[in-house]
Design an enzyme around this catalytic site. Structure first.
Site: not given
Ligand code: NAD
Length: 357
Positions: A12, A34-35, A80-81, A133-135, A166, A170, A206, A298-299
C-alpha cells in the site's frame, strides 16, 4: 508539502508514493526497513523524481527516526510500516509486537518531540496519519448465522475486539495514537481499511498467491469452506483515500475506508480462476486446483465496512468496482511475472542496495 511515508516500499505504501509523485507536487521521503515485504522495485517508476527520497531505517530505531525527522523537516507523516500478514503473526508474533507496537510508539514519541519544537504555523498544520485495518474490530455476524447479517457493518464507533496477534498489535498501535492525541495534543488521524488487492502485492497474500499457483498448476489452498467474507478495495482507491485524509481530514478523527465489495474468499478464488481461464485457457478448469485446507485458528468470519463518513465528509468514493479492479490485477500479474520472481528472491533489492547475496 513534504511527507514522510513509513513502509513506502510495501504494497500500500508504494501505491501511496506512486500516487503522490504522479499526481501532486508534494515531496515524499520513504522510510522503510525493507523487510521481506518491502520492495524498492515497486517504486521504480517514481524513484528518479527529485521529489522522492529513500531512508533505509527501522521505525524501532529511535536515533535514526529522530535523525530523519530533523533532516527532512516533514509537514506530515503517513505511517504504514508494519508486519502485515496474519498467518505469519500466528507462527511468530514477536516481530508484530516489535514493529507494530514498539515501532509505532517510537515513531509517535519521536514525532511528538519534533512537532513540539516546530514554529507555531507549521505546528498547527502538522499531521500524523496512522494507517490501520478493519481487523481491529474483530468479526461481524455471518449470513450463515443470521438473516440480518447485512445490517451489521463496522463503523468508526464499533468497539475493538481483535482476534489475531496481527490485529491485536494493530489495535494496540491505534490506541497509542489516540493517547498521543489526547495526552500530548499531537494532531493525529487514523484510518481503518478493509482488505486491499491490486498490483505489487507480495505473493503470499490470497489474490497474488492464487494467481501464481494457478499459472503453475499448483493447488489453490482455501481455508475451510472458503466462506469467510471480506470487503475488497482496489489498492489505488485506498491510496487516493489516504491522500485525501492526510490533506483534508480533521485531526482527532477516525475514518473507515472500504469498497462495498463483500465477497466470500471462495468467490474471489472462483473469479480469479474464471478470468485466468479466459486469458490463459487451460485444458481443465483452474477451479479444479482448489484445495480446502484446515481453517486458520481464530479466523474471523466476516468483515464489512460502513464507509459513509469518509464519503460524506471528504467526498471520497472508490473508482474501481471489484469486477474492474480484479481484472486489472490479473492483467498486471500476467504482465509482471518477473517482478514476482525478483521480489521473492530479493535480487532487485540487493542490486539497488549493493548487497552481495
Ligand atoms: P506490507 O507488508 O506490504 O508492507 C509493509 C512495509 O513496512 C514493508 O515495506 C516493510 O519493509 C516495512 N516495514 C516493516 N517493518 C518495518 C520497520 N520496523 N521499520 C520500517 N519499515 C518496516 O503491508 P501493506 O499491505 O502495504 O500494509 C501497509 C499498512 O496498511 C499496514 O500498517 C497494514 O496494517 C495496513 N493495512 C493493510 C491492509 C491490506 O489489505 N494489505 C488493509 C488495511 C490496512
Amino acid at each position: 508539502m513534504k511527507l514522510i511515508v513509513t513502509g513506502g516500499a510495501g504494497f500500500i505504501g508504494s501505491a501511496v508514493i506512486r500516487h503522490i509523485i504522479n499526481n501532486t507536487h508534494d515531496e515524499v521521503v520513504n522510510l522503510d526497513k525493507l523487510t521481506y515485504a518491502g520492495n524498492l522495485e515497486s517504486l521504480a517508476e517514481v524513484s528518479d523524481s527529485n521529489r522522492y527520497s529513500f531512508e533505509h531505517v527501522d521505525i524501532c530505531n529511535r536515533a535514526e527516526v529522530d535523525r530523519v525527522l530533523a533532516e527532512h523537516q516533514p509537514d506530515a507523516i503517513m505511517h504504514l510500516a508494519a508486519e502485515s500478514h496474519v498467518d505469519r503473526s500466528i507462527d511468530g508474533p514477536a516481530a508484530f509486537i516489535e514493529t507494530n507496537i514498539v515501532g509505532t510508539y517510537t515513531l509517535l514519541d519521536s514525532t511528538r518531540h519534533y512537532w513540539n519544537a516546530l514554529p507555531e504555523a507549521k505546528r498547527a498544520a502538522f499531521r500524523f496519519h496512522h494507517i490501520s485495518t478493519d481487523e481491529v474490530y474483530g468479526d461481524l455476524p455471518h449470513p450463515s448465522e443470521t438473516s440480518s447479517a447485512e445490517d451489521y457493518l463496522f463503523t468508526e464507533q464499533t468497539a475493538y475486539a481483535p482476534s489475531s496477534p496481527y490485529s491485536a498489535s494493530k489495535a494496540s498501535s491505534d490506541h497509542l495514537v489516540r493517547a498521543w492525541l489526547r495526552t500530548y495534543g499531537l494532531p493525529t488521524l487514523v484510518t481503518n481499511c478493509s482488505n486491499n488487492y491490486g498490483p505489487y502485492h507480495f505473493p503470499e497474500k490470497l489474490v497474488p498467491l492464487m494467481i501464481l499457483n494457478a499459472l503453475e498448476g499448483k493447488p489453490l489452498p482455501v481455508y475451510g469452506k472458503g466462506d469467510q467474507i471480506r470487503d475488497w478495495l482496489y489498492v489505488e482507491d485506498h491510496a487516493r483515500a489516504l491522500y485525501r485524509v492526510v490533506k483534508e481530514g480533521k485531526p482527532g478523527e477516525t475514518y473507515n475506508i472500504g469498497g462495498h465489495n463483500e465477497k466470500q474468499n471462495i468467490e474471489v478464488v472462483h473469479t480469479l480462476c474464471d478470468i485466468l481461464q479466459e486469458l490463459r485457457p487451460r485444458e481443465t478448469s483452474y477451479r479444479n486446483l482448489i484445495t480446502p485446507v484446515k481453517d486458520r485458528p481464530g479466523h474471523d468470519r466476516r468483515y464489512a465496512i460502513d464507509a459513509s463518513k469518509i464519503q460524506k465528509e471528504l467526498g471520497w468514493v472508490p473508482e474501481e468496482t471489484f469486477e474492474t479492479g480484479i481484472r486489472k490485477t490479473v492483467l498486471w500479474y500476467l504482465d509482471n511475472l518477473d517482478w514476482c520472481q525478483r521480489v521473492q528472491d530479493g535480487s532487485y533489492q540487493r542490486e539497488r542496495l549493493g548487497i552481495d547475496k
